[in-house]
Design an enzyme around this catalytic site. Sequence first.
Site, PDB file in Angstrom:
ATOM      1  N   ARG A   1      11.834  11.590  -1.741  1.00 13.67           N
ATOM      2  CA  ARG A   1      10.542  11.609  -1.052  1.00 13.67           C
ATOM      3  C   ARG A   1      10.425  12.796  -0.115  1.00 13.67           C
ATOM      4  O   ARG A   1      11.359  13.071   0.650  1.00 13.67           O
ATOM      5  CB  ARG A   1      10.357  10.330  -0.235  1.00 13.67           C
TER       6      ARG A   1
ATOM      7  N   LYS B   1      -4.351  -0.343   8.985  1.00 18.13           N
ATOM      8  CA  LYS B   1      -5.009   0.284   7.836  1.00 18.13           C
ATOM      9  C   LYS B   1      -6.517   0.349   8.124  1.00 18.13           C
ATOM     10  O   LYS B   1      -6.940   1.261   8.813  1.00 18.13           O
ATOM     11  CB  LYS B   1      -4.613  -0.440   6.557  1.00 18.13           C
TER      12      LYS B   1
ATOM     13  N   SER C   1      -1.922  -3.211  -3.539  1.00 18.60           N
ATOM     14  CA  SER C   1      -2.295  -1.877  -3.081  1.00 18.60           C
ATOM     15  C   SER C   1      -2.105  -0.776  -4.105  1.00 18.60           C
ATOM     16  O   SER C   1      -2.708   0.277  -3.984  1.00 18.60           O
ATOM     17  CB  SER C   1      -1.493  -1.527  -1.838  1.00 18.60           C
TER      18      SER C   1
ATOM     19  N   HIS D   1      -4.455  -5.229   2.702  1.00 18.72           N
ATOM     20  CA  HIS D   1      -5.323  -4.198   2.119  1.00 18.72           C
ATOM     21  C   HIS D   1      -6.768  -4.670   1.984  1.00 18.72           C
ATOM     22  O   HIS D   1      -7.549  -4.082   1.230  1.00 18.72           O
ATOM     23  CB  HIS D   1      -4.767  -3.740   0.765  1.00 18.72           C
TER      24      HIS D   1
HETATM   25  N1  PLP Z   1       1.848  -6.046   3.226  1.00 18.89           N
HETATM   26  C1  PLP Z   1       1.450  -5.228   2.243  1.00 18.89           C
HETATM   27  C2  PLP Z   1       0.903  -5.819   0.997  1.00 18.89           C
HETATM   28  C3  PLP Z   1       1.544  -3.831   2.382  1.00 18.89           C
HETATM   29  O1  PLP Z   1       1.159  -3.025   1.382  1.00 18.89           O
HETATM   30  C4  PLP Z   1       2.051  -3.306   3.589  1.00 18.89           C
HETATM   31  C5  PLP Z   1       2.143  -1.855   3.812  1.00 18.89           C
HETATM   32  O2  PLP Z   1       1.562  -1.035   3.176  1.00 18.89           O
HETATM   33  C6  PLP Z   1       2.457  -4.198   4.586  1.00 18.89           C
HETATM   34  C7  PLP Z   1       2.350  -5.553   4.368  1.00 18.89           C
HETATM   35  C8  PLP Z   1       3.000  -3.676   5.873  1.00 18.89           C
HETATM   36  O3  PLP Z   1       1.942  -3.378   6.749  1.00 18.89           O
HETATM   37  P1  PLP Z   1       2.151  -2.321   7.911  1.00 18.89           P
HETATM   38  O4  PLP Z   1       1.925  -0.969   7.320  1.00 18.89           O
HETATM   39  O5  PLP Z   1       1.164  -2.696   8.963  1.00 18.89           O
HETATM   40  O6  PLP Z   1       3.575  -2.493   8.393  1.00 18.89           O
END
Ligand code: PLP
Length: 439
Positions: free
Chosen positions: A53, A278, A219, A247
């Site tokens: 990455r 987000k 996502s 999301h």
């Molecule tokens: N749950 C899902 C489905 C996610 O895609 C993500 C992160 O992208 C999270 C939880 C974690 O959220 P955070 O970015 O606020 O830690």
Amino acid sequence: MEELSPTHFLPSLPLAAPKPRRDATCETQAAATDYRAYFTRALDGLHRENRYRVFADIEREAGRFPEAIWHAPDGARPITVWCSNDYLGMGQHPAVVDALIATARRTGAGAGGTRNISGTSHPLVALERELAELHDKDAALVFTSGYVSNQATISTIGRLIPDCLIVSDAGNHNSIIEGIRQSGCDKAIFRHNDLAHLEEILHEAGNRPKIVIFESIYSMDGDTAPVAAICRLARRHGAMTYLDEVHAVGMYGARGAGVAEAQAASDLVDIVEGTLAKAYGVIGGYIAADLSIIDAVRSYAPGFIFTTALPPATAAAAAASVRHLRRSNRERLAQRRQVATVKAALTRAGLPVIPNDTHIVPVLVRDPGACRDAADRLLGTHGIYIQPINYPTVPRGTERLRITPTPLHTDTQIQALADALVEVWTALGLPRAPGAAAL
Ligand code: PLP
């Protein structure tokens, strides 16, 4: 714009030469174990598989999002960001930024401790009230991130219910998987969004306690769960439901409470989990549920208890964002319009867009190296920033670019995106949509 080779984007790794050891006992032992080799070997593996990455050094500019500055190795350049999870641009909304600044001036920068020790600030309490009202639940509990809220809550509720079976969608996020692992519970995985398979598992489990854990919007493909149907099925089999709306919150439902609200299923969900990072544009995560559940997680979850709370200014900014999006539909409608425009433009251009009904626009590349090359060319040649998405975030062979149009992307920027993607697809010979004419 001048084109840069992918190696220009490699981050500088701390590769200082090992310091010689002086102590005689250490010297004999040190000769036996080269600890660095473990790490370099692990990194070599990532390079070999083309999934090492690389982070682009980006500077966001409040008031100009989605435009930003890329600190390229040869100097700063203007770019357009097309992969931000600040889905509605709320990170720069005046109400949010003003709340952050005004509260920081009043209260200072940090929280001052864990929730127990001096971290339960008034803005945090107000935020939890706001979130409980948003989801029509008794109470809410805020964590330092969405990741932590899943991990801490799931591991804790699983430990508090004897003989609990956790039934988890195959597409669930790593934070959920880690929470399940740490709960020590038995688990059963149902095929992604497959109601018949879920029913089979629930039926076989009989009368033992069960929690069905799933997400509303996944996502990477951007597909949506049949939330109401899953909840009704779970209820019929005496199972609790835990829904990750990370999301979806802010963007779906009349007040932005998520897909459960949009499907009139909020009261069927036992625990809803969301993020403030987000669509709400700040940072932090939360759960909302019945008071007994919230109080138990508050009292037993190590990931809640033993870490410093969100700072008051952050909580105030997040609350301002939630409050704004409960009342305003403008951002949601504008996002929908721009998402539709992007999907239409890319589909017209013959690009392999994965179809879905949400704000996420995945474009398949199907190869990790090509995906990296496409992202590098978009950034280096066109000033368009889209992170490549490779394994393990998505299954091997489904590598993709994941585009997230916001209400703030203009029609001109959308046309520039479509033109740039066509140039990149042609230059790299990437696969087109089935049946699409030559680009
Ligand atoms: N749950 C899902 C489905 C996610 O895609 C993500 C992160 O992208 C999270 C939880 C974690 O959220 P955070 O970015 O606020 O830690």
